[in-house]
Design an enzyme around this catalytic site. Sequence first.
Site, PDB file in Angstrom:
ATOM      1  N   LYS A  85      40.119 -13.181  52.270  1.00  0.00           N
ATOM      2  CA  LYS A  85      40.187 -11.876  51.592  1.00  0.00           C
ATOM      3  C   LYS A  85      38.982 -11.697  50.678  1.00  0.00           C
ATOM      4  O   LYS A  85      38.392 -10.621  50.617  1.00  0.00           O
ATOM      5  CB  LYS A  85      41.494 -11.745  50.811  1.00  0.00           C
ATOM      6  CG  LYS A  85      42.686 -11.458  51.723  1.00  0.00           C
ATOM      7  CD  LYS A  85      43.993 -11.397  50.972  1.00  0.00           C
ATOM      8  CE  LYS A  85      45.162 -11.273  51.942  1.00  0.00           C
ATOM      9  NZ  LYS A  85      46.444 -11.591  51.337  1.00  0.00           N
ATOM     10  N   LYS A 145      41.441 -11.145  66.487  1.00  0.00           N
ATOM     11  CA  LYS A 145      42.842 -11.065  66.064  1.00  0.00           C
ATOM     12  C   LYS A 145      43.175  -9.612  65.695  1.00  0.00           C
ATOM     13  O   LYS A 145      42.399  -8.963  64.991  1.00  0.00           O
ATOM     14  CB  LYS A 145      43.039 -11.956  64.832  1.00  0.00           C
ATOM     15  CG  LYS A 145      44.454 -11.914  64.301  1.00  0.00           C
ATOM     16  CD  LYS A 145      44.580 -12.352  62.861  1.00  0.00           C
ATOM     17  CE  LYS A 145      45.868 -11.764  62.339  1.00  0.00           C
ATOM     18  NZ  LYS A 145      46.091 -11.558  61.013  1.00  0.00           N
ATOM     19  N   LYS A 179      45.297  -4.978  60.694  1.00  0.00           N
ATOM     20  CA  LYS A 179      45.004  -3.633  60.176  1.00  0.00           C
ATOM     21  C   LYS A 179      43.684  -3.614  59.423  1.00  0.00           C
ATOM     22  O   LYS A 179      43.020  -2.594  59.356  1.00  0.00           O
ATOM     23  CB  LYS A 179      46.147  -3.086  59.335  1.00  0.00           C
ATOM     24  CG  LYS A 179      46.562  -3.947  58.175  1.00  0.00           C
ATOM     25  CD  LYS A 179      47.790  -3.351  57.494  1.00  0.00           C
ATOM     26  CE  LYS A 179      48.424  -4.342  56.544  1.00  0.00           C
ATOM     27  NZ  LYS A 179      49.288  -5.332  57.198  1.00  0.00           N
TER      28      LYS A 179
HETATM   29  P1  ADP Z   1      47.587  -7.720  59.177  1.00  0.00           P
HETATM   30  O1  ADP Z   1      46.776  -8.892  59.677  1.00  0.00           O
HETATM   31  O2  ADP Z   1      47.494  -6.553  60.088  1.00  0.00           O
HETATM   32  O3  ADP Z   1      47.243  -7.369  57.750  1.00  0.00           O
HETATM   33  P2  ADP Z   1      49.953  -8.869  58.066  1.00  0.00           P
HETATM   34  O4  ADP Z   1      49.086  -9.887  57.388  1.00  0.00           O
HETATM   35  O5  ADP Z   1      50.598  -7.825  57.229  1.00  0.00           O
HETATM   36  O6  ADP Z   1      49.098  -8.180  59.212  1.00  0.00           O
HETATM   37  O7  ADP Z   1      51.031  -9.659  58.905  1.00  0.00           O
HETATM   38  C1  ADP Z   1      52.428  -9.427  58.949  1.00  0.00           C
HETATM   39  C2  ADP Z   1      53.080 -10.427  59.890  1.00  0.00           C
HETATM   40  O8  ADP Z   1      52.635 -10.208  61.230  1.00  0.00           O
HETATM   41  C3  ADP Z   1      52.742 -11.895  59.573  1.00  0.00           C
HETATM   42  O9  ADP Z   1      53.857 -12.720  59.828  1.00  0.00           O
HETATM   43  C4  ADP Z   1      51.627 -12.203  60.520  1.00  0.00           C
HETATM   44  O10 ADP Z   1      51.534 -13.568  60.815  1.00  0.00           O
HETATM   45  C5  ADP Z   1      51.999 -11.375  61.746  1.00  0.00           C
HETATM   46  N1  ADP Z   1      50.783 -10.948  62.461  1.00  0.00           N
HETATM   47  C6  ADP Z   1      49.854 -10.078  62.020  1.00  0.00           C
HETATM   48  N2  ADP Z   1      48.858  -9.913  62.922  1.00  0.00           N
HETATM   49  C7  ADP Z   1      49.170 -10.726  63.972  1.00  0.00           C
HETATM   50  C8  ADP Z   1      48.543 -11.008  65.218  1.00  0.00           C
HETATM   51  N3  ADP Z   1      47.400 -10.427  65.590  1.00  0.00           N
HETATM   52  N4  ADP Z   1      49.142 -11.883  66.053  1.00  0.00           N
HETATM   53  C9  ADP Z   1      50.306 -12.487  65.688  1.00  0.00           C
HETATM   54  N5  ADP Z   1      50.954 -12.262  64.532  1.00  0.00           N
HETATM   55  C10 ADP Z   1      50.405 -11.389  63.669  1.00  0.00           C
END
Ligand code: ADP
Length: 323
Positions: free
Chosen positions: A111, A190, A193
Amino acid sequence: MKRVLSGIQSSGNLHLGNYFGMLSRMIKYQDENDLFTFIANYHSMTTIQDRSELQKNTLGAATDFLALGLNPEKSTFWIQSDVPQVTELTWFLANISGVGLLERATAYKDKISKGLTSNMGLFSYPLLMAADILLFGGELVPVGKDQKQHLEISRDIALRFNKIYGNVFKIPRADLDINNQIVRGIDGQKMSKSYGNTIPIFAPEKLIKKQIMSIVTDSTAVNQAKNIDNPLYQLYSLFLNEQETDLLKDRFLTPGLRYGDVKKELYEKVMEHFRPFRQKRQYLEKNQDYIFQVLKNGADKARLIGREYLAKARAAAGLNYWE
Ligand code: ADP
Ligand code: TRP
């Protein structure tokens, strides 16, 4: 019956990565386990300081969960900040956690390297996460692979607390899906958002289509066999069973396949899969009172359990001097 617990940060539109990485799996647990789940809006405060944005995201995420099938009759569902005891437990945990443990957290380092301003909330994010789990006796924690290290930190802290103060907390364990660990975004990285490479679940159809049509592919000619190590193949297979995946593989390996056709099919699949959830979401949006009631009941239930664990932790640490 195990207590399955997980949270999701309320900071934006849910996407296929969230859904296949964690949400769909978590929701399935409600049928045979004691599911506890919450919207982590204290965590969102580490990066969002705009009041209306925070509120909108929090309620939006709660609506998303319910639309995706979370059943409040079978689970305990609340907004993190409605059980503020979790912040007291975070303080307990802060005092038994070395700075080095948190400095090693890769999510924090990522981050910061992406330009987010460092603050103490962001730095202590894993402590609040550990408190989220321990306060409610969470045993199994479904998360995506990127949260694995946070779970290891939670376990470390729980073990240390019990060692210092006696057996107060259950030791949690991450529940990772070996098949869908990382869902790739439309650019092949990956899906996240923060990279703008998502296929959002509840966005307007046009946007979903635009994202799917922009999935990166290589320049292999139509009359040549295609590689299956690409985001289009991976994303499509998320919606297929084993047999169907084999068929898709054959199509990729047989000359003649047009990526554009596969993208259109994928768009249809995505819409077919999420249509009922999208409809439910529209219905829920018009029934805010119902959502508030669900969240209020959930917080009442979670608070009872949280208070019990916190009382044990306070007594173990010597804060019950008047008793
Ligand atoms: P982002 O990466 O979009 O900010 P978050 O960090 O809010 O997503 O993740 C919310 C949940 O979804 C977590 O448990 C995270 O491990 C899972 N997650 C997010 N992106 C992925 C991905 N590309 N593949 C698998 N799991 C994901
Ligand atoms: N950090 C998690 C995420 O980004 C959300 C979260 C907060 C969480 N507290 C938790 C997940 C406790 C599991 C358990 O998605």
